[in-house]
Write a protein that holds these residues in place. Structure first.
Motif, PDB file in Angstrom:
ATOM      1  N   ASP A  38       0.822  -1.208   0.000  1.00 46.75           N
ATOM      2  CA  ASP A  38       0.000   0.000   0.000  1.00 46.75           C
ATOM      3  C   ASP A  38       0.853   1.253   0.000  1.00 46.75           C
ATOM      4  OD1 ASP A  38      -2.365  -1.298  -0.198  1.00 46.75           O
ATOM      5  OD2 ASP A  38      -2.705  -1.425   1.989  1.00 46.75           O
ATOM      6  N   ASP A  39       1.944   1.230   0.756  1.00 49.33           N
ATOM      7  CA  ASP A  39       2.854   2.389   0.758  1.00 49.33           C
ATOM      8  C   ASP A  39       3.328   2.707  -0.647  1.00 49.33           C
ATOM      9  OD1 ASP A  39       2.625   2.693   3.398  1.00 49.33           O
ATOM     10  OD2 ASP A  39       4.579   1.806   3.936  1.00 49.33           O
ATOM     11  N   ILE A  40       3.816   1.650  -1.324  1.00 47.95           N
ATOM     12  CA  ILE A  40       4.367   1.852  -2.667  1.00 47.95           C
ATOM     13  C   ILE A  40       3.276   2.383  -3.603  1.00 47.95           C
ATOM     14  CG2 ILE A  40       5.411   0.689  -4.666  1.00 47.95           C
ATOM     15  CD1 ILE A  40       7.359   0.716  -2.421  1.00 47.95           C
ATOM     16  N   MET A  41       2.072   1.801  -3.503  1.00 46.29           N
ATOM     17  CA  MET A  41       0.997   2.236  -4.389  1.00 46.29           C
ATOM     18  C   MET A  41       0.612   3.695  -4.126  1.00 46.29           C
ATOM     19  SD  MET A  41       0.235   0.219  -6.686  1.00 46.29           S
ATOM     20  CE  MET A  41       1.770  -0.625  -6.870  1.00 46.29           C
ATOM     21  N   GLY A  42       0.606   4.051  -2.833  1.00 45.85           N
ATOM     22  CA  GLY A  42       0.352   5.440  -2.475  1.00 45.85           C
ATOM     23  C   GLY A  42       1.370   6.363  -3.137  1.00 45.85           C
ATOM     24  N   LEU A  43       2.568   5.911  -3.116  1.00 42.50           N
ATOM     25  CA  LEU A  43       3.656   6.675  -3.715  1.00 42.50           C
ATOM     26  C   LEU A  43       3.437   6.846  -5.219  1.00 42.50           C
ATOM     27  CD1 LEU A  43       6.428   7.959  -3.176  1.00 42.50           C
ATOM     28  CD2 LEU A  43       7.429   5.726  -3.633  1.00 42.50           C
ATOM     29  N   PHE A  44       3.066   5.727  -5.864  1.00 42.33           N
ATOM     30  CA  PHE A  44       2.810   5.779  -7.308  1.00 42.33           C
ATOM     31  C   PHE A  44       1.702   6.784  -7.619  1.00 42.33           C
ATOM     32  CE2 PHE A  44       4.449   1.644  -9.452  1.00 42.33           C
ATOM     33  CZ  PHE A  44       5.702   1.872  -8.908  1.00 42.33           C
ATOM     34  N   LYS A  45       0.660   6.726  -6.804  1.00 38.94           N
ATOM     35  CA  LYS A  45      -0.474   7.626  -7.034  1.00 38.94           C
ATOM     36  C   LYS A  45      -0.020   9.069  -6.960  1.00 38.94           C
ATOM     37  CE  LYS A  45      -5.328   8.081  -5.812  1.00 38.94           C
ATOM     38  NZ  LYS A  45      -6.113   7.313  -6.779  1.00 38.94           N
ATOM     39  N   LYS A  46       0.819   9.333  -5.943  1.00 38.13           N
ATOM     40  CA  LYS A  46       1.323  10.692  -5.760  1.00 38.13           C
ATOM     41  C   LYS A  46       2.164  11.119  -6.971  1.00 38.13           C
ATOM     42  CE  LYS A  46       3.897  13.010  -2.300  1.00 38.13           C
ATOM     43  NZ  LYS A  46       5.090  12.476  -1.654  1.00 38.13           N
ATOM     44  N   LEU A  47       3.027  10.207  -7.406  1.00 39.73           N
ATOM     45  CA  LEU A  47       3.868  10.502  -8.570  1.00 39.73           C
ATOM     46  C   LEU A  47       3.006  10.805  -9.791  1.00 39.73           C
ATOM     47  CD1 LEU A  47       6.613   7.742  -8.275  1.00 39.73           C
ATOM     48  CD2 LEU A  47       6.952  10.220  -8.059  1.00 39.73           C
ATOM     49  N   ASN A  48       1.973   9.994  -9.938  1.00 34.90           N
ATOM     50  CA  ASN A  48       1.080  10.161 -11.074  1.00 34.90           C
ATOM     51  C   ASN A  48       0.393  11.516 -11.041  1.00 34.90           C
ATOM     52  OD1 ASN A  48      -2.093   9.269 -12.079  1.00 34.90           O
ATOM     53  ND2 ASN A  48      -0.338   9.104 -13.479  1.00 34.90           N
ATOM     54  N   GLN A  49       0.015  11.908  -9.805  1.00 36.60           N
ATOM     55  CA  GLN A  49      -0.621  13.223  -9.669  1.00 36.60           C
ATOM     56  C   GLN A  49       0.359  14.332 -10.004  1.00 36.60           C
ATOM     57  OE1 GLN A  49      -2.045  12.757  -5.705  1.00 36.60           O
ATOM     58  NE2 GLN A  49      -3.902  11.664  -6.367  1.00 36.60           N
ATOM     59  N   GLU A  50       1.645  14.052  -9.793  1.00 33.41           N
ATOM     60  CA  GLU A  50       2.660  15.058 -10.137  1.00 33.41           C
ATOM     61  C   GLU A  50       2.935  15.078 -11.638  1.00 33.41           C
ATOM     62  OE1 GLU A  50       6.039  14.122  -7.726  1.00 33.41           O
ATOM     63  OE2 GLU A  50       4.927  14.503  -5.871  1.00 33.41           O
ATOM     64  N   GLY A  51       2.326  14.129 -12.390  1.00 34.58           N
ATOM     65  CA  GLY A  51       2.443  14.198 -13.842  1.00 34.58           C
ATOM     66  C   GLY A  51       3.186  13.057 -14.500  1.00 34.58           C
ATOM     67  N   VAL A  52       3.691  12.104 -13.757  1.00 35.92           N
ATOM     68  CA  VAL A  52       4.431  10.992 -14.348  1.00 35.92           C
ATOM     69  C   VAL A  52       3.443   9.943 -14.846  1.00 35.92           C
ATOM     70  CG1 VAL A  52       6.225   9.274 -13.994  1.00 35.92           C
ATOM     71  CG2 VAL A  52       6.265  11.405 -12.682  1.00 35.92           C
ATOM     72  N   THR A  53       3.654   9.493 -16.083  1.00 37.22           N
ATOM     73  CA  THR A  53       2.837   8.410 -16.618  1.00 37.22           C
ATOM     74  C   THR A  53       3.360   7.091 -16.052  1.00 37.22           C
ATOM     75  OG1 THR A  53       2.694   9.713 -18.614  1.00 37.22           O
ATOM     76  CG2 THR A  53       1.892   7.430 -18.725  1.00 37.22           C
ATOM     77  N   ILE A  54       2.464   6.224 -15.616  1.00 35.88           N
ATOM     78  CA  ILE A  54       2.898   4.966 -15.004  1.00 35.88           C
ATOM     79  C   ILE A  54       2.165   3.808 -15.653  1.00 35.88           C
ATOM     80  CG2 ILE A  54       2.967   3.602 -12.877  1.00 35.88           C
ATOM     81  CD1 ILE A  54       3.100   6.242 -11.330  1.00 35.88           C
ATOM     82  N   ILE A  55       2.928   2.752 -16.001  1.00 41.24           N
ATOM     83  CA  ILE A  55       2.292   1.505 -16.408  1.00 41.24           C
ATOM     84  C   ILE A  55       2.803   0.428 -15.467  1.00 41.24           C
ATOM     85  CG2 ILE A  55       1.894  -0.154 -18.256  1.00 41.24           C
ATOM     86  CD1 ILE A  55       2.759   2.019 -20.237  1.00 41.24           C
ATOM     87  N   GLN A  56       1.873  -0.218 -14.781  1.00 40.73           N
ATOM     88  CA  GLN A  56       2.327  -1.280 -13.890  1.00 40.73           C
ATOM     89  C   GLN A  56       1.643  -2.585 -14.263  1.00 40.73           C
ATOM     90  OE1 GLN A  56       1.182  -1.429  -9.821  1.00 40.73           O
ATOM     91  NE2 GLN A  56      -0.836  -0.516 -10.118  1.00 40.73           N
ATOM     92  N   ALA A  57       2.404  -3.680 -14.103  1.00 42.83           N
ATOM     93  CA  ALA A  57       1.811  -5.001 -14.256  1.00 42.83           C
ATOM     94  C   ALA A  57       1.523  -5.514 -12.866  1.00 42.83           C
ATOM     95  CB  ALA A  57       2.781  -5.927 -14.971  1.00 42.83           C
ATOM     96  N   THR A  58       0.353  -6.075 -12.653  1.00 36.79           N
ATOM     97  CA  THR A  58       0.039  -6.541 -11.305  1.00 36.79           C
ATOM     98  C   THR A  58      -0.995  -7.656 -11.331  1.00 36.79           C
ATOM     99  OG1 THR A  58      -0.736  -5.859  -9.115  1.00 36.79           O
ATOM    100  CG2 THR A  58      -1.725  -4.749 -10.986  1.00 36.79           C
ATOM    101  N   HIS A  59      -0.959  -8.471 -10.287  1.00 37.07           N
ATOM    102  CA  HIS A  59      -1.959  -9.519 -10.099  1.00 37.07           C
ATOM    103  C   HIS A  59      -3.129  -9.016  -9.246  1.00 37.07           C
ATOM    104  CE1 HIS A  59       0.002 -12.969 -11.709  1.00 37.07           C
ATOM    105  NE2 HIS A  59       1.094 -12.778 -10.987  1.00 37.07           N
ATOM    106  N   SER A  60      -2.804  -7.977  -8.450  1.00 41.95           N
ATOM    107  CA  SER A  60      -3.711  -7.681  -7.342  1.00 41.95           C
ATOM    108  C   SER A  60      -4.761  -6.640  -7.722  1.00 41.95           C
ATOM    109  CB  SER A  60      -2.862  -7.221  -6.142  1.00 41.95           C
ATOM    110  OG  SER A  60      -3.360  -6.046  -5.591  1.00 41.95           O
ATOM    111  N   GLU A  61      -6.017  -6.979  -7.443  1.00 40.93           N
ATOM    112  CA  GLU A  61      -7.140  -6.074  -7.717  1.00 40.93           C
ATOM    113  C   GLU A  61      -6.954  -4.761  -6.977  1.00 40.93           C
ATOM    114  OE1 GLU A  61      -9.826  -6.506  -9.578  1.00 40.93           O
ATOM    115  OE2 GLU A  61      -9.676  -8.635 -10.122  1.00 40.93           O
ATOM    116  N   SER A  62      -6.548  -4.871  -5.708  1.00 46.74           N
ATOM    117  CA  SER A  62      -6.463  -3.646  -4.906  1.00 46.74           C
ATOM    118  C   SER A  62      -5.377  -2.724  -5.450  1.00 46.74           C
ATOM    119  CB  SER A  62      -6.217  -3.978  -3.437  1.00 46.74           C
ATOM    120  OG  SER A  62      -4.952  -4.581  -3.296  1.00 46.74           O
ATOM    121  N   ASN A  63      -4.234  -3.301  -5.903  1.00 44.83           N
ATOM    122  CA  ASN A  63      -3.188  -2.471  -6.512  1.00 44.83           C
ATOM    123  C   ASN A  63      -3.708  -1.803  -7.773  1.00 44.83           C
ATOM    124  OD1 ASN A  63      -1.405  -3.101  -4.574  1.00 44.83           O
ATOM    125  ND2 ASN A  63       0.007  -4.271  -5.872  1.00 44.83           N
ATOM    126  N   ALA A  64      -4.419  -2.617  -8.543  1.00 44.05           N
ATOM    127  CA  ALA A  64      -4.918  -2.093  -9.800  1.00 44.05           C
ATOM    128  C   ALA A  64      -5.855  -0.915  -9.554  1.00 44.05           C
ATOM    129  CB  ALA A  64      -5.635  -3.183 -10.581  1.00 44.05           C
TER     130      ALA A  64
END
Ligand SMILES: Nc1ncnc2c1ncn2[C@@H]1O[C@H](COP(=O)(O)OP(=O)(O)O)[C@@H](O)[C@H]1O
Ligand SMILES: [Mg+2]
Lengths: 222, 794
Positions: free
Chosen positions: A179-205
């Protein structure tokens, strides 16, 4: 639009037959998106990320990155575009074992021939931002998995990439760390970085802005 | 970036401490020997550099019908050639005539003395430190010194113009000092005198005719001289003047530059084998690094992939790897320089110094060697870094990152061929060392035809200041010795085995007119008895029957055969060309090896000379009862030390002198042995590194096998079998080569061993024992590991 894949085919030959890893795959991704690739193991998520990163080639189809036709580019140019624009984050972190946290984060800057003073400032910023200043002189094996992935992300971000590719970045982590890492990704994304992640987990997605489902190398429209 | 490369390199080296240490040890020892070998070769090849226009200088070589040859030519030939030959610009004799005693301010010096024509410096335009070469030898009573001798006599001053007293009577003016000369040079100069000084010497004058050859001559030719023409001119002069033309097959014009190797043929062998050894060792070191580096690359594929993802270029990865190896190589070069100066060079001087002279390293003069070794270092670094890494940096990131290397073939063909070659070289050296050692042992222990044990030898030509006093003390000594119960026999002679002069003369049988060229030596009546050389015809000398004035002679079997005599009844021999009635032959001794066993026993004659004449003999030989050598040695030493002489008395044992003939060849053996040890040691280090890698890679496999019930020995065999097979193949390659080369070399010995299978067997055993031990040590460690731990480790 940041990138566009049109009818991509990627296959390997096995016993004279083609085994398709990517099969007629088309995908458009806009700048500022946070895309989650989902799908069962073996569905082609990693393969797709490698193709997007240009580290891996494909057999047929068109790929435009930032309106450059990747399918026509020399491998040197592809490496150039990759180095300028893309940060890669691995499930197994792949930190350099012999380098400290600081040095790991600094390495991409060395290859970009950035001046020492500027390097120091950039790495210090990054350490600050991820709250790992106290860990900067430790070696990877002295860190927990979550901390190692933090370093991996910091290392990917240090070149200020347009696009972050993350292949199951939390696959080796527990749910709190995840969850920490995902929170971080969300923040980065809000700052304008495009992110593509591969994941198994519904909650991460769920952290992403869009979900794409893969099955046997194709996009599953359901 | 560079700083970063260095940092990473040092960390990598540190991380693989064992491997780095193995490499460092192998490299340092290896490079230091390469450095030593290269330096001695360099010193040898540059030794004559200081002689200007040496390509225009020639000497003459007399070749006899019987195949023998020598550098001496008839004395008057020089003047005739200079006068008549169109090809010759200048010429000079250069010969010894006893080393002159020089006195300066009450101190006496005796140095290697050469006599040359006043034109010497026109032929050899040697640089003079002091004085003028044009005039240096023009005056009859002048003397030119080498820098070394000048410093010994005068210290650091310029001695030109000072006077030395020569041979107690001559006032010699110093006219020049020659710049320092390398000990490897063709010249063995010390003191140089004009040969005009010998003109007043009746003995010398009597020899300077067409029938005597005691001086080599050196000629400076005109540019683009016609050698064939010169040889024809020599030939004509000989035919016109030389009456003994029948024995001479040819006089050849030889280049001065080749003189050193012609003089001591072993030099050629030493130099070529030095170059070969340097090359071999370098090859072995490089193969080690190449193979070990290739092995380490397998564990680096992941790191390489990650770095590429982080933006590294292939070039940057290769540069980093070059730096890593460069640090290793250049640290080793530093260490090897240290080893070279502190151990190898002093050792080299110990080994070859007595024969060739001491060499020393001087950075200002010998910097090409340093540059050479740095170049070798750079090239080696590039070779061992670029080749192994090139393949690996090309692996696509997506593969490398998974550590999947299926498309990098474990292609062992190169690695295995290199290992085979390494060990072939090592085994070749071991075989050569064994064969050479056996040959030396054979020569040292062979039946020489005389008894060498328990014989003391005193060198008694000491330049006595008062010969009468010396003679009376000597007479007293002889009496003491003869009456001592511990002395079995005493004799005096001009030569002893291992120290016979090269004074050949041609003798003829006045009846049958057959000519025989042979060596001559003078001896008293008990010399041959003391040596216990068996008489096979006639009798020994007898002081009651023989008179020195009659010149009674005892020849050896070889001389008997050469004359073609059945018996010596009534036989005489005389100097060829002399009208005297000749010498009576009183006996024939069995051929004994008065020279080393590299030479065949040549015709030899001993001529009787009175025992007591101290100044007529060079050696005193005493056969002592076993166990009493020390007591008799004391008597001899104290007697001669009490006699006033210019030279110091030297005492030795005949057995040692005989063994001492093989010092040079033992030096070669030592070099070969050291090369062999290095080769096998460094190659084994390489194998140790390689097996460490495969053991590490196979930790899991070993664990599984052990769990499945494999024994320790099975695992040791699994790990080391392949390498042992390679070493086995190497022995098969090395043997025929060793057999061929050594046969070729042994042919140059007049008496040699035959190469036996056990010699190769021993070499193979040594090589296999060392490699099995190395491999076994490492393999056992892996095989003994607890399988539970090894399985967990992955
Ligand atoms: N180099 C390759 N050769 C053959 N098959 C491959 C190769 N790379 C991947 N695959 C196969 O392609 C499929 C997709 O793999 P991958 O992209 O890693 O899936 P995911 O990341 O979704 O688990 C899998 O069945 C995998 O075995
Ligand atoms: Mg995957």
């Amino acid at each position: 639009m940041l990138l566009e894949l049109n009818h991509i085919y990627k296959w390997v030959k096995s016993g004279g037959r083609r085994v398709f890893l990517l099969n007629d795959l088309s995908l458009k991704i806009d700048e500022g998106e946070f895309l989650s690739l989902m799908g069962p193991s073996g569905s082609g998520k990693s393969t797709l990320l490698n193709v997007i990163s240009m580290l891996d080639a494909f057999e047929e189809g068109e790929y435009y990155f930032d309106s450059e036709a990747v399918h026509d580019l020399s491998s040197k140019r592809k490496t150039g575009i990759f180095n300028e624009n893309i940060g890669f984050i691995f499930q197994a972190y792949h930190l350099l074992d012999d380098l400290t946290v600081y040095e790991n984060i600094e390495t991409p800057l060395l290859y970009k021939k950035i001046k020492s003073s500027e390097r120091k400032a950039l790495v210090a910023d990054m350490l600050d931002r991820f709250n790992i200043v106290g860990k900067k002189d430790l070696f990877p094996h002295q860190l927990s998995g979550g901390q190692q992935q933090l370093v991996g992300i910091a290392r990917a971000l240090i070149i200020k990439p347009k696009l972050i590719l993350a292949d199951e970045p939390t696959g080796n982590l527990n749910s709190a760390q995840s969850d920490d890492i995902m929170g971080l990704f969300k923040k980065l994304n809000q700052e304008g970085v495009t992110i593509i992640q591969a994941t198994h987990s519904e909650s991460n997605a769920g952290y992403g802005t869009r979900i794409v489902n893969l099955l046997d190398g194709s996009i599953n429209k359901n | 970036m560079l700083k970063n490369h260095f940092k990473i390199s040092i960390r990598n080296l540190w991380k693989n401490k064992t491997l780095s240490l193995l490499n460092l040890i192998g490299l340092s020892i290896g490079i230091s020997s390469v450095l030593t070998l290269l330096f001695s070769v360099y010193a040898y090849y540059t030794a004559d550099e200081y002689i200007p226009e040496k390509d225009k200088i020639v000497y003459l070589k007399t070749i006899l019908k019987d195949g023998n040859n020598y550098r001496e030519v008839p004395y008057p030939l020089l003047d005739q050639l200079v006068e008549n030959s169109t090809e010759v610009v200048a010429g000079t004799h250069m010969h010894g005539w006893g080393n002159i005693w020089l006195e300066f301010e009450g101190r006496d010096f005796q140095k290697e003395t050469s006599y040359a024509n006043p034109e010497f410096f026109e032929v050899f335009e040697l640089p003079l430190k002091y004085g003028d070469a044009k005039t240096a030898l023009k005056e009859k009573y002048s003397v030119v010194l080498t820098n070394k001798v000048s410093q010994q006599i005068f210290g650091d001053i310029n001695p030109v113009g000072k006077t030395l007293i020569g041979a107690d009577t001559l006032n010699l003016k110093v006219t020049g000092v020659i710049e320092p000369i390398s000990p490897y040079s063709s010249f063995r100069l010390g003191v140089l005198l004009p040969n005009t000084i010998l003109e007043d010497n009746p003995i010398f004058k009597a020899q300077t005719n067409w029938s005597n050859s005691f001086s080599p001559i050196f000629l400076k030719l005109r540019a683009n001289a016609d050698i064939t023409k010169l040889e024809n001119q020599v030939d004509q002069l000989l035919k016109a003047n030389y009456d003994d033309i029948a024995t001479i097959a040819d006089i050849k014009v030889m280049s001065f530059e080749a003189m050193r190797t012609n003089a001591i043929p072993v030099v050629d062998i030493i130099i070529t084998s030095s170059i070969a050894a340097a090359f071999f060792i370098l090859f072995i070191i490089l193969v080690n690094l190449l193979n070990l580096n290739t092995s380490t690359m397998f564990s680096r594929t992941k790191t390489i992939a990650v770095r590429k993802v982080l933006g590294s270029t292939k070039r940057s990865l290769i540069i980093q790897y070059c730096i890593e190896n460069g640090i290793l190589v250049f640290t080793s070069i530093l260490l090897s320089g240290f080893l070279f100066l502190s151990i190898n060079l002093p050792r080299l001087n110990d080994t070859f110094g007595p024969e060739f002279g001491q060499i020393s390293f001087d950075f200002l003069e010998d910097y090409p060697v340093v540059i050479g070794i740095i170049l070798i270092g750079i090239l080696s670094t590039l070779l061992v870094s670029v080749f192994p890494s090139l393949r690996f940096v090309k692996i696509p990131v997506t593969m490398g990152i998974k550590g999947k290397l299926q498309h990098i073939k474990h292609n062992f063909i190169w690695r295995n061929s290199f290992i085979i070659l390494q060990f072939s070289i090592a085994i070749l050296c071991i075989s050569i060392a064994i064969i050479l050692n056996t040959q030396i042992g054979y020569m040292k222990n062979a039946d020489l035809g005389f008894q060498r044990e328990n014989i003391l030898v005193g060198h008694i030509d000491l330049d006595y200041k008062n010969i009468d006093v010396a003679q009376s003390k000597f007479n007293a000594l002889l009496n003491t010795l003869e009456s001592s119960p511990y002395v079995k026999s005493v004799s005096t002679s001009q030569s002893i085995p291992s120290d016979y002069y090269f004074n050949y003369s041609t003798y003829s049988d006045p009846v049958q007119n057959t000519d025989v060229r042979m060596r001559r030596s003078y001896a008293d009546d008990s010399y041959l008895k003391t040596l216990e050389v068996p008489i096979i015809k006639g009798r020994h000398f007898d002081r009651n029957l023989d008179k020195a004035d009659d010149h009674p002679a005892i020849i050896n079997e070889a001389a008997l055969k050469a004359f073609g005599w059945e018996s010596i009844e009534g036989k005489r021999m005389k100097f060829k060309g002399n009208e005297e009635s000749g010498y009576p032959i009183v006996g024939v001794v069995k051929d004994f090896h008065y020279q080393d066993l590299q030479n065949a026993v040549e015709p030899l004659v001993h001529i009787f000379r009175d025992r007591k004449r101290l100044e007529a003999h060079r050696f005193l030989t005493v056969r002592v009862q076993e166990g009493h050598e020390a007591a008799i040695e004391n008597i001899l030493t104290s007697t001669f030390n009490s006699i006033d002489s210019r030279k110091t008395y030297v005492q030795s044992r005949l057995a040692d002198k005989v063994s001492g003939q093989y010092l040079l060849i033992e030096g070669i053996l030592q070099t070969v042995s050291i090369t062999a040890i290095l080769a096998i040691f460094i190659s084994s280090l390489g194998l140790f590194g390689l097996i460490s890698f495969s053991a590490k890679r196979k930790v899991k496999e070993i664990g599984v096998r052990k769990v499945l019930g494999s024994s320790v020995s099975n695992i040791v065999i699994l790990l080391s079998k392949d390498y042992i097979i390679l070493v086995g193949i190497a022995t098969l390659i090395a043997f025929p080569i060793a057999w061929y080369t050594m046969n070729l070399w042994l042919d140059s010995f007049a008496y040699s061993i035959t190469i036996k299978w056990w010699m190769f067997g021993l070499a193979a055993f040594i090589a296999l024992a060392i490699t099995s031990l190395t491999l076994g040590l490492r393999a056992i460690r892996s095989a003994m590991a607890n399988p539970v731990d090894s399985l967990k480790a992955e």
